[in-house]
Write a protein that holds these residues in place. Structure first.
Motif, PDB file in Angstrom:
ATOM      1  N   GLU A 113      -2.422   1.520 -11.429  1.00  0.00           N
ATOM      2  CA  GLU A 113      -1.424   2.384 -12.140  1.00  0.00           C
ATOM      3  C   GLU A 113      -1.905   2.373 -13.733  1.00  0.00           C
ATOM      4  O   GLU A 113      -2.369   1.492 -14.186  1.00  0.00           O
ATOM      5  N   ASN A 131       3.293  -7.988   3.542  1.00  0.00           N
ATOM      6  CA  ASN A 131       4.024  -7.023   2.475  1.00  0.00           C
ATOM      7  C   ASN A 131       3.250  -6.772   1.067  1.00  0.00           C
ATOM      8  O   ASN A 131       3.994  -6.380   0.094  1.00  0.00           O
ATOM      9  N   LEU A 132       2.012  -7.610   1.143  1.00  0.00           N
ATOM     10  CA  LEU A 132       1.473  -7.254  -0.244  1.00  0.00           C
ATOM     11  C   LEU A 132       0.892  -6.002  -0.381  1.00  0.00           C
ATOM     12  O   LEU A 132       0.265  -5.137   0.776  1.00  0.00           O
ATOM     13  N   ARG A 133       1.194  -5.308  -1.519  1.00  0.00           N
ATOM     14  CA  ARG A 133       0.587  -4.051  -1.881  1.00  0.00           C
ATOM     15  C   ARG A 133      -0.026  -4.063  -3.219  1.00  0.00           C
ATOM     16  O   ARG A 133       0.365  -4.415  -4.293  1.00  0.00           O
ATOM     17  N   VAL A 134      -1.377  -3.590  -3.331  1.00  0.00           N
ATOM     18  CA  VAL A 134      -2.108  -3.342  -4.264  1.00  0.00           C
ATOM     19  C   VAL A 134      -2.150  -2.045  -4.852  1.00  0.00           C
ATOM     20  O   VAL A 134      -2.564  -1.292  -4.037  1.00  0.00           O
ATOM     21  N   SER A 135      -1.890  -1.952  -6.298  1.00  0.00           N
ATOM     22  CA  SER A 135      -2.194  -0.258  -6.572  1.00  0.00           C
ATOM     23  C   SER A 135      -2.869  -0.450  -7.912  1.00  0.00           C
ATOM     24  O   SER A 135      -2.615  -1.269  -8.846  1.00  0.00           O
ATOM     25  N   ASN A 195      -0.422 -12.002   3.336  1.00  0.00           N
ATOM     26  CA  ASN A 195       0.859 -11.363   3.296  1.00  0.00           C
ATOM     27  C   ASN A 195       0.913  -9.862   3.754  1.00  0.00           C
ATOM     28  O   ASN A 195       0.460  -9.109   3.155  1.00  0.00           O
ATOM     29  N   PHE A 254       0.085  -6.123  -8.299  1.00  0.00           N
ATOM     30  CA  PHE A 254       0.346  -6.725  -7.173  1.00  0.00           C
ATOM     31  C   PHE A 254       1.819  -6.921  -7.156  1.00  0.00           C
ATOM     32  O   PHE A 254       2.510  -7.536  -7.717  1.00  0.00           O
ATOM     33  N   ARG A 255       2.157  -6.377  -5.717  1.00  0.00           N
ATOM     34  CA  ARG A 255       3.683  -6.492  -5.388  1.00  0.00           C
ATOM     35  C   ARG A 255       3.686  -7.169  -3.766  1.00  0.00           C
ATOM     36  O   ARG A 255       2.975  -6.681  -3.054  1.00  0.00           O
ATOM     37  N   PHE A 256       4.676  -8.159  -3.743  1.00  0.00           N
ATOM     38  CA  PHE A 256       4.702  -8.770  -2.424  1.00  0.00           C
ATOM     39  C   PHE A 256       6.133  -9.218  -2.462  1.00  0.00           C
ATOM     40  O   PHE A 256       6.924  -9.404  -3.230  1.00  0.00           O
TER      41      PHE A 256
END
Length: 194
Positions: A173, A167-171, A165, A192-194
């Motif tokens: 925090e 739009n997948l963002r991994v951070s 994907n 994980f944000r998608f």
């Protein structure tokens, strides 16, 4: 009804493509119609057959990785085989050397070795047992390495189809959690944000 809709769609597509000044080329995917009900979609991912990668890796170690075009894995595969093979040879040399001396001591009923005067017969027996056990363990590791490279080639061929994907963002925090039983806890969270 489905056959009629498919026939209308194909007819309209042919008419519009024939009337256009420049034909539209689709290089990404190709559609083949086998019979009236089945449409085969051949894409980039289907060029990598997981079964073929598995068989190639089983026949010649590392060939499945070459088939998947993961050339950087070849030194890992052959380096692992080399290191484990070297350990097998090392323990086998110790096993054969000390086993000969142990059998010589047992035949002559000697308590100390003539070649290795600082080892008793019991110590030689322990050395022989340990080196045989280590050698056999390394042989098992060699079989595990062989299976691991086969599984890697098979899974890698399957993952060619996997679409990531965009739009997948991994951070990573920081987190703070307040709990009545444990109290305050701090830590890090993988989000994980998608």
């Amino acid at each position: 009804m489905k056959k009629l809709l498919l026939a209308c769609f194909v007819t309209i597509t042919i008419v519009f493509n024939a009337s256009a000044q420049e034909p539209v080329k689709v290089e990404r995917d190709t559609i083949f119609i086998e019979n009236q009900d089945t449409v085969l979609l051949k894409s980039y991912a289907k060029r990598y057959n997981p079964r073929k990668a598995l068989l190639l890796a089983a026949i010649v170690p590392g060939l499945g990785q070459v088939y998947n075009k993961k050339y950087w894995k070849l030194p890992l595969v052959y380096g692992g085989f080399y290191l484990i093979g070297r350990q097998i040879n090392f323990y086998n040399d110790i096993y054969t050397t000390y086993k000969f001396q142990l059998f010589t001591n047992l035949e002559t009923n000697a308590t100390k070795s003539k070649v290795y005067p600082y080892y008793t017969t019991d110590q030689l027996r322990r050395i022989v047992d340990r080196s045989r056990r280590e050698r056999d363990f390394m042989v098992i590791l060699m079989g595990g390495m062989y299976l691991l490279q086969i599984i890697d080639a098979h899974v890698d061929a399957h993952l060619k189809e996997f679409d990531l994907n965009p739009n997948l963002r991994v951070s990573l925090e920081p987190t703070i959690t307040q709990d009545a039983l444990i109290g305050r806890q701090t830590g890090m969270a993988l989000v994980f944000r998608f």
